[in-house]
Design an enzyme around this catalytic site. Sequence first.
Site, PDB file in Angstrom:
ATOM      1  N   GLY A  20      50.388  13.490  94.886  1.00 57.49           N
ATOM      2  CA  GLY A  20      51.433  13.367  95.772  1.00 57.49           C
ATOM      3  C   GLY A  20      52.795  13.100  95.092  1.00 57.49           C
ATOM      4  CB  SER A  21      54.251  13.467  91.828  1.00 55.15           C
ATOM      5  OG  SER A  21      53.917  14.817  91.514  1.00 55.15           O
ATOM      6  CG  ASN A  22      55.372  18.513  94.216  1.00 53.70           C
ATOM      7  OD1 ASN A  22      56.509  18.992  93.896  1.00 53.70           O
ATOM      8  ND2 ASN A  22      54.241  18.547  93.346  1.00 53.70           N
ATOM      9  CG  MET A  99      43.330  20.569  95.685  1.00 55.45           C
ATOM     10  SD  MET A  99      44.268  21.716  94.786  1.00 55.45           S
ATOM     11  CE  MET A  99      42.971  22.276  93.641  1.00 55.45           C
ATOM     12  CG  ASN A 116      51.384  26.613  98.298  1.00 53.24           C
ATOM     13  OD1 ASN A 116      51.252  25.605  98.030  1.00 53.24           O
ATOM     14  ND2 ASN A 116      50.891  27.654  97.482  1.00 53.24           N
ATOM     15  CG  HIS A 118      51.170  28.845  92.016  1.00 57.27           C
ATOM     16  ND1 HIS A 118      49.847  28.351  92.224  1.00 57.27           N
ATOM     17  CD2 HIS A 118      51.043  29.427  90.948  1.00 57.27           C
ATOM     18  CE1 HIS A 118      48.828  28.990  91.420  1.00 57.27           C
ATOM     19  NE2 HIS A 118      49.821  29.485  90.520  1.00 57.27           N
TER      20      HIS A 118
HETATM   21  C1  GRF Z   1      51.486  20.588  91.863  1.00 58.47           C
HETATM   22  O1  GRF Z   1      51.506  20.892  90.438  1.00 58.47           O
HETATM   23  C2  GRF Z   1      51.653  21.838  92.688  1.00 58.47           C
HETATM   24  O2  GRF Z   1      52.354  22.954  92.034  1.00 58.47           O
HETATM   25  C3  GRF Z   1      50.210  22.175  92.869  1.00 58.47           C
HETATM   26  O3  GRF Z   1      49.454  20.906  92.802  1.00 58.47           O
HETATM   27  C4  GRF Z   1      50.202  19.923  92.169  1.00 58.47           C
HETATM   28  C5  GRF Z   1      50.403  18.841  93.162  1.00 58.47           C
HETATM   29  O4  GRF Z   1      50.778  17.740  92.292  1.00 58.47           O
HETATM   30  N1  GRF Z   1      50.006  23.016  94.007  1.00 58.47           N
HETATM   31  P1  GRF Z   1      51.247  16.526  93.218  1.00 58.47           P
HETATM   32  O5  GRF Z   1      49.950  15.971  94.123  1.00 58.47           O
HETATM   33  O6  GRF Z   1      52.407  16.840  94.078  1.00 58.47           O
HETATM   34  O7  GRF Z   1      51.767  15.699  92.245  1.00 58.47           O
END
Ligand code: GRF
Length: 211
Positions: A20-22, A99, A116, A118
């Site tokens: 969940g860093s994003n 996922m 999304n 990627h």
């Molecule tokens: C990211 O690298 C994103 O591009 C991919 O999954 C990863 C998720 O990372 N779809 P996080 O959970 O947001 O750290």
Amino acid sequence: MVKRFQQKRVNIAIFASGSGSNFEAIVKYIRKGEIKNASVKLLITDKKDAFVRQRAKKFGIKDFFIDPSKFTSRLSYEKRIFKILKSEGIDLIVLAGFMRILSPYLVKKYKNKILNIHPALLPAFKGTEAIRRAFKYGVKITGVTVHFVDEKVDHGPIILQEAIKIKPSDTLQILEQKIHKVEHRLYPLAIKLFIEKKLKIKGRKVEIINE
Ligand code: GRF
């Protein structure tokens, strides 16, 4: 008298399965006030122990763990999710390391309202473990793509892309760090453009309107 129209708040649901860093980067960006009239209303996850749930808790964001094993089909699973999205008034779905592949059911319900990210330069290295596969393949340039979601995997119209050079001295870990750093900047930006209605889809192309 001139009437001022207040733009309706855009409610965002983030779907994530992992760290969940994003998720965190997006929440922080919005809370800093970088996007007006937007809020991350909830997290949807398919993993009970996903670390992203702790991040949601930290920010006081509702999280829904929807256990896929409790459903007999992808459709019934997504119908359950859709019910939540409707009752929470969600306008935009942001996939951030979710996922699971969305079925046409949800994609149609939220047509052109699902984004999304990627961790590669699409259409190269579609699918899972893109960073590792690009690294192992020996490419010298990889990157990050933010795109609209359509019925095919990692396929919809591209909003933003940024290239990243792989140096001979880079390890996989270093590359992962570089990619995440770019992701945390690019994804919030793409969301901002979407919310400010600056994205125009024309077939496969996304025009960015500069005002
Ligand atoms: C990211 O690298 C994103 O591009 C991919 O999954 C990863 C998720 O990372 N779809 P996080 O959970 O947001 O750290």
